[in-house]
Design a protein around this motif. Structure first.
Motif, mmCIF file in Angstrom:
data_model
loop_
_atom_site.group_PDB
_atom_site.id
_atom_site.type_symbol
_atom_site.label_atom_id
_atom_site.label_comp_id
_atom_site.label_asym_id
_atom_site.label_seq_id
_atom_site.Cartn_x
_atom_site.Cartn_y
_atom_site.Cartn_z
ATOM 1 N N ASP A 11 14.213 106.045 82.062
ATOM 2 C CA ASP A 11 15.488 106.607 82.481
ATOM 3 C C ASP A 11 16.532 105.506 82.273
ATOM 4 O OD1 ASP A 11 13.776 108.580 83.436
ATOM 5 O OD2 ASP A 11 13.636 107.629 85.398
ATOM 6 N N ARG A 95 11.609 113.458 74.956
ATOM 7 C CA ARG A 95 10.301 113.349 75.615
ATOM 8 C C ARG A 95 9.306 114.375 75.087
ATOM 9 N NH1 ARG A 95 10.414 109.729 79.466
ATOM 10 N NH2 ARG A 95 12.295 109.320 80.681
ATOM 11 N N SER A 100 3.738 111.977 79.495
ATOM 12 C CA SER A 100 2.676 112.212 80.481
ATOM 13 C C SER A 100 1.683 111.065 80.494
ATOM 14 C CB SER A 100 1.934 113.515 80.178
ATOM 15 O OG SER A 100 2.658 114.608 80.667
HETATM 16 P P1 TYD Z 1 15.094 113.716 83.149
HETATM 17 O O1 TYD Z 1 16.108 114.075 84.148
HETATM 18 O O2 TYD Z 1 14.864 114.607 82.000
HETATM 19 O O3 TYD Z 1 15.398 112.250 82.723
HETATM 20 P P2 TYD Z 1 15.341 111.447 81.367
HETATM 21 O O4 TYD Z 1 16.754 111.414 80.924
HETATM 22 O O5 TYD Z 1 14.840 110.125 81.787
HETATM 23 O O6 TYD Z 1 14.417 112.139 80.402
HETATM 24 O O7 TYD Z 1 13.745 113.485 83.941
HETATM 25 C C1 TYD Z 1 12.577 113.436 83.346
HETATM 26 C C2 TYD Z 1 11.661 112.704 84.291
HETATM 27 O O8 TYD Z 1 10.368 113.257 84.169
HETATM 28 C C3 TYD Z 1 11.559 111.234 83.938
HETATM 29 O O9 TYD Z 1 11.601 110.468 85.109
HETATM 30 C C4 TYD Z 1 10.190 111.120 83.312
HETATM 31 C C5 TYD Z 1 9.432 112.231 83.928
HETATM 32 N N1 TYD Z 1 8.334 112.799 83.107
HETATM 33 C C6 TYD Z 1 7.028 112.554 83.476
HETATM 34 O O10 TYD Z 1 6.771 111.872 84.481
HETATM 35 N N2 TYD Z 1 6.009 113.095 82.737
HETATM 36 C C7 TYD Z 1 6.244 113.870 81.657
HETATM 37 O O11 TYD Z 1 5.295 114.363 80.999
HETATM 38 C C8 TYD Z 1 7.611 114.126 81.282
HETATM 39 C C9 TYD Z 1 7.926 114.987 80.093
HETATM 40 C C10 TYD Z 1 8.630 113.563 82.034
#
Ligand code: TYD
Length: 218
Positions: A11, A95, A100
């Motif tokens: 993040d 992502r 994951s």
């Molecule tokens: P998001 O608000 O989309 O933030 P970013 O801009 O960082 O992508 O939040 C996604 C959050 O979900 C981020 O903290 C990472 C987490 N995440 C996982 O833990 N596992 C996963 O498989 C995915 C796709 C995301």
């Protein structure tokens, strides 16, 4: 078969900005670009995203969390990503499965083999051709996210409330994955200015794309 590019990173690494800039560039080059993100990217996935991010869901276990990400991913792959790739298009995802492995595998310390095999099942074996990892020291990422939150432009979700150790494990996990599959991963220093980061991504892509094309035609 089209081209599948994913972005990974902590993040606050500036993923969203870099993805938009790269999509513009790829479109200029004639790619039919579809942008998507995880968790979400489909109506079902967006509902799952709501459950995952809800700050009230303090009781969620790591296994439930992983399976919810996988369910969102299974839907996205079949409903959005594969059909676009089958039309010869380019998919850029904010992502994908490596998140994951990094967050639930290395971060939450779930069994890495189980994450791997369940992910294979969820994605129907779909692996990105290229994964761009925006690397940032843990403290810088956390500070950037907090600043964005204070300025009201960023949301703090359930996953932001993690210990520093968790974020270190996630970063180390990403770097390990990048090291293990060097042909797929590009590690880009996200401490640079926005334009310099984008330039670095484009330069690396220019070298990588012909290789990907050769591999997908074969
Ligand atoms: P998001 O608000 O989309 O933030 P970013 O801009 O960082 O992508 O939040 C996604 C959050 O979900 C981020 O903290 C990472 C987490 N995440 C996982 O833990 N596992 C996963 O498989 C995915 C796709 C995301």
């Amino acid at each position: 078969m089209g081209l599948f590019i994913t972005f990974e990173g902590p993040d606050g690494s500036g993923k969203t900005t870099q993805i938009k800039l790269l999509a513009d560039y790829l479109r200029e080059m004639g790619h039919d670009v579809l942008l998507t993100r995880e968790p979400g990217g489909t109506p079902i996935g967006d509902q799952i995203r709501g459950v995952l991010h809800d700050i009230k869901n303090v009781e969620m276990t790591s296994v439930s969390e992983f399976l919810l990400y996988s369910a969102s991913r299974a839907q996205l792959v079949r409903q959005v990503i594969k059909p676009h790739l089958a039309r010869g298009g380019t998919v850029v995802s904010d992502r994908f499965a490596d998140s994951s492995m990094a967050y639930q595998g290395y971060g939450r310390q779930l069994d890495l083999d189980t994450i791997g095999s369940t992910t294979q099942f969820a994605t129907d074996g779909l692996t990105p051709h290229l994964t761009i990892y925006l690397d940032l020291p843990v403290d810088v990422g956390i500070r950037r996210k907090q600043t964005a939150h204070a300025a009201q432009s960023g949301e703090l979700n359930r996953l932001d409330r993690q210990t520093i150790d968790f974020h270190h494990r996630v970063r180390d996990g990403y770097l390990k994955m990048a090291q293990a599959e060097r042909h797929r991963w590009m590690v880009i220093d996200a401490m640079q200015a926005i334009d310099d980061t984008q330039r670095a991504i484009r330069e690396r892509l220019e070298t990588a794309l012909p290789e990907v094309r050769k591999a997908t035609i074969r």
